[in-house]
Write a protein that holds these residues in place. Structure first.
Motif, PDB file in Angstrom:
ATOM      1  N   PRO A  49      73.203  18.050  50.900  1.00 17.64           N
ATOM      2  CA  PRO A  49      72.881  17.595  49.545  1.00 17.64           C
ATOM      3  C   PRO A  49      71.368  17.430  49.367  1.00 17.64           C
ATOM      4  O   PRO A  49      70.655  17.108  50.310  1.00 17.64           O
ATOM      5  CB  PRO A  49      73.598  16.249  49.424  1.00 17.64           C
ATOM      6  N   VAL A  50      70.913  17.674  48.154  1.00 22.07           N
ATOM      7  CA  VAL A  50      69.480  17.571  47.887  1.00 22.07           C
ATOM      8  C   VAL A  50      69.112  16.123  47.577  1.00 22.07           C
ATOM      9  O   VAL A  50      69.953  15.304  47.202  1.00 22.07           O
ATOM     10  CB  VAL A  50      69.061  18.477  46.710  1.00 22.07           C
ATOM     11  N   VAL A  51      67.825  15.843  47.730  1.00 18.81           N
ATOM     12  CA  VAL A  51      67.263  14.540  47.404  1.00 18.81           C
ATOM     13  C   VAL A  51      66.305  14.746  46.241  1.00 18.81           C
ATOM     14  O   VAL A  51      65.424  15.613  46.298  1.00 18.81           O
ATOM     15  CB  VAL A  51      66.524  13.931  48.614  1.00 18.81           C
ATOM     16  N   ALA A  98      68.227  27.797  42.742  1.00 16.60           N
ATOM     17  CA  ALA A  98      68.039  26.518  43.429  1.00 16.60           C
ATOM     18  C   ALA A  98      68.930  25.435  42.821  1.00 16.60           C
ATOM     19  O   ALA A  98      69.493  24.595  43.535  1.00 16.60           O
ATOM     20  CB  ALA A  98      66.570  26.102  43.357  1.00 16.60           C
ATOM     21  N   LEU A  99      69.069  25.449  41.505  1.00 16.32           N
ATOM     22  CA  LEU A  99      69.945  24.466  40.852  1.00 16.32           C
ATOM     23  C   LEU A  99      71.404  24.715  41.214  1.00 16.32           C
ATOM     24  O   LEU A  99      72.194  23.767  41.336  1.00 16.32           O
ATOM     25  CB  LEU A  99      69.740  24.533  39.337  1.00 16.32           C
ATOM     26  N   THR A 100      71.767  25.990  41.382  1.00 17.74           N
ATOM     27  CA  THR A 100      73.138  26.313  41.803  1.00 17.74           C
ATOM     28  C   THR A 100      73.442  25.723  43.173  1.00 17.74           C
ATOM     29  O   THR A 100      74.522  25.157  43.410  1.00 17.74           O
ATOM     30  CB  THR A 100      73.334  27.834  41.829  1.00 17.74           C
ATOM     31  N   VAL A 101      72.496  25.853  44.099  1.00 17.10           N
ATOM     32  CA  VAL A 101      72.682  25.300  45.442  1.00 17.10           C
ATOM     33  C   VAL A 101      72.804  23.783  45.395  1.00 17.10           C
ATOM     34  O   VAL A 101      73.579  23.182  46.147  1.00 17.10           O
ATOM     35  CB  VAL A 101      71.518  25.739  46.359  1.00 17.10           C
ATOM     36  N   ALA A 102      72.057  23.150  44.496  1.00 14.41           N
ATOM     37  CA  ALA A 102      72.158  21.697  44.364  1.00 14.41           C
ATOM     38  C   ALA A 102      73.556  21.274  43.926  1.00 14.41           C
ATOM     39  O   ALA A 102      74.029  20.197  44.305  1.00 14.41           O
ATOM     40  CB  ALA A 102      71.113  21.193  43.362  1.00 14.41           C
ATOM     41  N   ILE A 103      74.216  22.123  43.142  1.00 13.41           N
ATOM     42  CA  ILE A 103      75.552  21.789  42.652  1.00 13.41           C
ATOM     43  C   ILE A 103      76.615  22.043  43.715  1.00 13.41           C
ATOM     44  O   ILE A 103      77.411  21.161  44.067  1.00 13.41           O
ATOM     45  CB  ILE A 103      75.891  22.619  41.397  1.00 13.41           C
ATOM     46  N   ARG A 122      76.197  23.236  46.927  1.00 12.44           N
ATOM     47  CA  ARG A 122      75.797  23.104  48.336  1.00 12.44           C
ATOM     48  C   ARG A 122      76.324  24.280  49.160  1.00 12.44           C
ATOM     49  O   ARG A 122      76.710  24.138  50.330  1.00 12.44           O
ATOM     50  CB  ARG A 122      76.290  21.771  48.917  1.00 12.44           C
ATOM     51  N   TYR A 123      76.300  25.439  48.525  1.00 12.32           N
ATOM     52  CA  TYR A 123      76.825  26.657  49.151  1.00 12.32           C
ATOM     53  C   TYR A 123      76.220  27.850  48.432  1.00 12.32           C
ATOM     54  O   TYR A 123      75.979  27.816  47.218  1.00 12.32           O
ATOM     55  CB  TYR A 123      78.349  26.678  49.030  1.00 12.32           C
TER      56      TYR A 123
END
Length: 297
Positions: free
Chosen positions: A128-130, A208-213, A215-216
């Protein structure tokens, strides 16, 4: 509208929050596409490829830092670089040829991701992102949504400034009559390449926003369906960034939310929406966007 958007996590359940977050990412990708369609009259069918480049870059950056803004900047830069390299070929074409060239480039990047990207066709998972240093990792859908909303607003603000610059004005003139602009000494290919590079950077930010959602990330993110949805949103938007974003949100709602209410017939509903909008005169779409803008003022 902004107050409602910020307060959405306290108004709806986690499922609708996840759908809203996905819709925001699609709105960012629609802005990337609209930059080419609305300003340069170049319809791309491969922006999902640069989203995937940005997503893999963010996933790689996640092994070094969990800070979301750092991942977002790295993904934006990677998307811009990938677009700058491939754009050398794309901007030589116009109209339908440009559409086919960008489709081909998108498929090549999709195939390359299957072979050389980390995890292959299976993809990779990310932590998960911070949002900011010192904060806890964002796991709950509501916090992820607010982070994606902030990223979308930041990209939207940058795009709003861009479309009011002299560069955008010259780009519109080039799209309207390229030989005339060439006669004044403008290097139109360089202008289109610059626009293509910026659009690739915006698509990378969406990755990058997709990965934040999720996590894959996997090569499936470069599938043509994502690029086609973004292109449809841009066309429905009738030359307006606001219209493209609204169309992207409505298309995601039709595909995922309304489709779920109709026993999983989201693609069918989406197809019917496309047919309806295809036969709606373009000037009516533009008129609707103008009226909405007038009502806001």
């Amino acid at each position: 509208m902004l107050v409602v958007a910020v307060g959405l996590p306290w108004l709806v359940d986690a499922y609708l929050i996840t759908l809203a977050t996905t819709a925001l990412v699609m709105a960012v990708l629609a802005m990337s596409t609209q930059l080419l369609v609305g300003l340069a009259d170049l319809p791309p069918l491969g922006q999902g490829a640069y989203l995937t480049v940005g997503a893999y870059t963010a996933a790689t950056a996640a092994t070094l830092t969990s800070l979301g803004p750092v991942q977002l900047l790295a993904a934006t830069a990677a998307g811009a670089v990938a677009a700058a390299v491939t754009g050398l070929l794309a901007v030589r074409a116009r109209g339908t040829r440009f559409l086919m060239v960008t489709f081909g480039l998108g498929e090549l990047i999709h195939a390359a991701a299957n072979v050389w990207a980390p995890g292959g066709s299976e993809g990779i998972h990310t932590p998960p992102v911070v949002a900011l240093p010192g904060l806890a990792p964002m796991v709950r859908p509501g916090w992820v949504y607010l982070y994606v909303l902030a990223g979308t607003l930041a990209v939207g603000a940058a795009v709003a400034v861009l479309v009011r610059t002299r560069f955008a004005l010259i780009l519109r003139g080039t799209a309207a009559h390229e030989p005339r602009l060439q006669a004044t000494g403008q290097h139109t290919s360089r202008l289109f390449l610059a626009a293509y590079t910026i659009a690739g950077g915006i698509a990378g930010a969406a990755g990058a926003l997709t990965v934040a959602i999720t996590r894959y990330v996997s090569p499936a993110d470069a599938a043509m369906g994502i690029s086609a949805l973004a292109l449809a949103a841009a066309l429905i938007g009738a030359g307006s960034m606001t219209g493209a974003c609204a169309a992207a949100i409505l298309l995601v709602a039709a595909r995922d939310w309304a489709g779920g209410l109709l026993a999983g017939h989201g693609p069918t509903l989406l197809g019917l929406c496309f047919l309806l909008l295809a036969y709606l005169p373009r000037h009516r779409l533009a008129g609707l966007t103008t009226r909405l803008a007038r009502e806001r003022t």
